[in-house]
Design a protein around this motif. Sequence first.
Motif, PDB file in Angstrom:
ATOM      1  N   ASP A 163      -0.910   6.839   3.677  1.00 26.78           N
ATOM      2  CA  ASP A 163      -0.611   5.512   4.227  1.00 26.78           C
ATOM      3  C   ASP A 163       0.711   5.653   4.974  1.00 26.78           C
ATOM      4  OD1 ASP A 163      -0.156   2.887   4.850  1.00 26.78           O
ATOM      5  OD2 ASP A 163       0.048   2.180   2.781  1.00 26.78           O
ATOM      6  N   SER A 167       4.039   2.851   5.058  1.00 27.93           N
ATOM      7  CA  SER A 167       3.532   2.151   3.871  1.00 27.93           C
ATOM      8  C   SER A 167       4.397   0.995   3.418  1.00 27.93           C
ATOM      9  CB  SER A 167       3.414   3.140   2.710  1.00 27.93           C
ATOM     10  OG  SER A 167       4.718   3.608   2.348  1.00 27.93           O
ATOM     11  N   GLY A 211       4.244  -0.502  -0.372  1.00 25.81           N
ATOM     12  CA  GLY A 211       3.106   0.127  -1.034  1.00 25.81           C
ATOM     13  C   GLY A 211       1.975  -0.781  -1.460  1.00 25.81           C
ATOM     14  N   SER A 241      -1.043   0.755   0.059  1.00 24.49           N
ATOM     15  CA  SER A 241      -1.240   2.070  -0.572  1.00 24.49           C
ATOM     16  C   SER A 241      -1.984   1.921  -1.893  1.00 24.49           C
ATOM     17  CB  SER A 241       0.104   2.757  -0.813  1.00 24.49           C
ATOM     18  OG  SER A 241       0.906   2.777   0.337  1.00 24.49           O
ATOM     19  N   ALA A 244       2.146   7.523  -0.058  1.00 21.55           N
ATOM     20  CA  ALA A 244       2.794   6.475   0.732  1.00 21.55           C
ATOM     21  C   ALA A 244       3.913   7.129   1.533  1.00 21.55           C
ATOM     22  CB  ALA A 244       3.346   5.389  -0.181  1.00 21.55           C
ATOM     23  N   ASP A 287       6.918   6.670   4.438  1.00 20.45           N
ATOM     24  CA  ASP A 287       7.765   5.679   5.099  1.00 20.45           C
ATOM     25  C   ASP A 287       9.149   6.293   5.287  1.00 20.45           C
ATOM     26  OD1 ASP A 287       7.461   2.454   5.543  1.00 20.45           O
ATOM     27  OD2 ASP A 287       9.544   3.002   5.169  1.00 20.45           O
ATOM     28  N   THR A 338       5.076   9.455  -3.142  1.00 25.96           N
ATOM     29  CA  THR A 338       5.693   8.948  -1.922  1.00 25.96           C
ATOM     30  C   THR A 338       6.399  10.094  -1.203  1.00 25.96           C
ATOM     31  OG1 THR A 338       7.759   8.372  -3.039  1.00 25.96           O
ATOM     32  CG2 THR A 338       6.049   6.671  -2.958  1.00 25.96           C
TER      33      THR A 338
END
Length: 328
Positions: free
Chosen positions: A92, A95, A98, A101, A115, A117, A141
């Motif tokens: 994602d 994200s 989340g 996600s 996720a 970002d 993440t």
Amino acid sequence: MFALWPALPDARTMTDHHHGTTTPAPEHGHDHGQGNGHHHDHTHMDWDALAAYLEGEAEFLTPLLEQATAWLRDLLTQSSGPGPDEVRRVLDVGSGPGVTSCLLAQAFPQAEIVAVDPTEALLGRARERAARLGLGDRFRTQVAELPDHIDAVGDADLIWSSKALHHVGDQAAAVAALARRLRPGGLLVASEGGLAPRFLPRDFGIGRPGFQARLDAVQEDWFAQMRAALPGSRAVVEDWPALLTAAGLRSPHSRSFLLDLPAPLAPAGRAQLTLLLSRFAEKAGDDLDEEDRATLARLLDPDDPAGIARRPDLFWLSAQTFHTARAA
């Protein structure tokens, strides 16, 4: 932004100079003059301060996002690539906190969810949400920016990117970067475009009729200035299926989903709309004429019978479009 509105910045997906390659849509560096002699800073966003707003916004959109993830499962069922239960890794990209996600984790229960970002504070919220939902052992993440740092994230069977690509100066390069990370037969999903929300009748009894159309016009101008200010900005026809196929992907599909909440809007929807219009007033309210600014002030006044908090005719209707294509 407002991810719910297609012009003011979708903060959860934008990058900034502190992360390296791309600038956040509103704010940092360039000061653009807009009507009425006022100036707005289009190049800096405080993601930490916006985290709760962004999380609430994504939760508000959940019914629409659930429709989209169900559609993706159907697409994968009908394809020659990995079926929905064979998807083992999902990215994602952009994200934020989340919410999506975690919806993807629920839609693809056999998959590792990543996720991605540029903002660690938002990824922290994503990890907390995943832990609350019991997803911790297959949820992780990664801090990374699109497009320059996406290769470090690795490959995936499904890549989802919602309202992130339009915050990259070279959108075609961003699509190509994501396409490179697809495994054979994998699916790229780019959510870009749709319809701006409507929440009031055309004539709702205060100010001139057509108020929301004028908000849209201000946002379109703002969005054009944001795009022009991005590092490496390149004009491109935003034909997303064509951009996907130009990146070497095949079998493009597009589908739009509605968020349709009839009047009277529930308290949670009214609260989200209040936040949305408050941010509009802060970022672009000076670009409205005097009468429209007065109308906006009345809508945001909790004690005004004509305001958002009290109106019986308040509703929500918006659409979000999803474009998909598959790796060979």
